[in-house]
Design a protein around this motif. Sequence first.
Motif, PDB file in Angstrom:
ATOM      1  N   ALA A 192     -96.781 -69.317   6.612  1.00 30.11           N
ATOM      2  CA  ALA A 192     -96.148 -70.090   7.671  1.00 30.11           C
ATOM      3  C   ALA A 192     -94.973 -70.888   7.129  1.00 30.11           C
ATOM      4  N   GLY A 193     -93.952 -71.014   7.954  1.00 31.66           N
ATOM      5  CA  GLY A 193     -92.804 -71.823   7.594  1.00 31.66           C
ATOM      6  C   GLY A 193     -92.983 -73.248   8.047  1.00 31.66           C
ATOM      7  N   PRO A 194     -91.943 -74.072   7.966  1.00 32.83           N
ATOM      8  CA  PRO A 194     -90.603 -73.680   7.512  1.00 32.83           C
ATOM      9  C   PRO A 194     -90.532 -73.502   6.004  1.00 32.83           C
ATOM     10  N   ARG A 240     -80.205 -74.378  10.549  1.00 34.70           N
ATOM     11  CA  ARG A 240     -80.673 -74.651  11.909  1.00 34.70           C
ATOM     12  C   ARG A 240     -81.843 -73.767  12.325  1.00 34.70           C
ATOM     13  N   HIS A 241     -82.132 -72.711  11.572  1.00 28.29           N
ATOM     14  CA  HIS A 241     -83.180 -71.783  11.977  1.00 28.29           C
ATOM     15  C   HIS A 241     -84.537 -72.487  11.942  1.00 28.29           C
ATOM     16  N   THR A 266     -78.583 -65.669  16.699  1.00 28.48           N
ATOM     17  CA  THR A 266     -79.618 -64.847  17.301  1.00 28.48           C
ATOM     18  C   THR A 266     -80.452 -64.210  16.206  1.00 28.48           C
ATOM     19  N   THR A 267     -81.748 -64.041  16.471  1.00 27.67           N
ATOM     20  CA  THR A 267     -82.624 -63.390  15.507  1.00 27.67           C
ATOM     21  C   THR A 267     -83.504 -62.387  16.219  1.00 27.67           C
ATOM     22  N   ARG A 268     -83.995 -61.396  15.465  1.00 28.51           N
ATOM     23  CA  ARG A 268     -84.893 -60.394  16.029  1.00 28.51           C
ATOM     24  C   ARG A 268     -85.749 -59.841  14.902  1.00 28.51           C
TER      25      ARG A 268
END
Length: 329
Positions: free
Chosen positions: A37-39, A116-117, A2-4
């Motif tokens: 910007a990613g990734p 995996r992010h 989970t991320t926030r």
Amino acid sequence: MTTRDSSATGGIRVMDMAARADDGVALAGTLTLPAGAGPHPAALLLPGSGRLDRDSNAGRLRMSLGGPLAEALARRGVASLRYDRRGVAQTPGDWRSVGFLDNRADAAAALRALRRHPEIRAGATGVIGHSEGAVHAVWLGAHERPAAVVLLAGYARPGRQALFWQAARIADTLPRPLRPLLPLVRRIALGKLARLERTTTDTARIGGVRTNARWWREQLAYDPRVDLARIQSPVLAVTGDKDIQVAPDDLAEVERLVPDDVEIHRIPDLTHLLRRDAGRPSLLSYSRLLRQPVDADLLAHVADWTSTQLQSHDWPATGMTRSSGPYLQ
């Protein structure tokens, strides 16, 4: 996982991230993302021994390594993940019952979660470990194929030998009036160590103190030299010549064993705390040194080297399994 989003400074984004361990425990951590910007390429940050949070802090012993290292990496385009150990801060559990191999397994799970992010380039992830974290980084380098491995004050000998070197070196730095007590102290310490090695439980009372016995047994038994010889990734190894917890001479063993691209640095006046001290090395100086920041030149070099390796290298990010490559689909 989970991320926030929790904050943003100067284009650098800082997010809460919980990496799921193999047994389901949520390892609470911080994902730091560079501007743009990613990734992004990324590194997993692994702390030293003990009851440490994501910033390598334990109570009043505040190493304060994670934040400055994450920021230095982000300013060079590299994301990072750091997390609280089990039983520390926001990660549940009892840290005294956690083994050395549990810490290793959690590090591997966190590395897989980082890959995996969606904002991370799965094929351009590395590991950076300090002290015990460096020893786990060695294992990850051999078994999880990171794109780069950084060892900060990591030993390259069996754990039992590393402990004996540390004990002897610390004893040598004690004030002269205390040295007549050393034979007695050694006998007591060897007796406690023997009792620890005979235990079979996760924790045990040694000298009246509840001790993380399984961690000690597993750490003493592990020999990182086998895994150093298996690493196929570029390796940066740094130890200070004022380190009294890890032998600076082990850098030569790292250089000898790593089969391919390895860079070693023995830094003048650098201590195990990654601060410089021009005086005689001693545990008695630790409280003073911890009031200083982590050495800026060290942070810059680690961040520059890691960025160079990860920006220029990308493992295949598809069709890989845990056993055959760095990415879990």
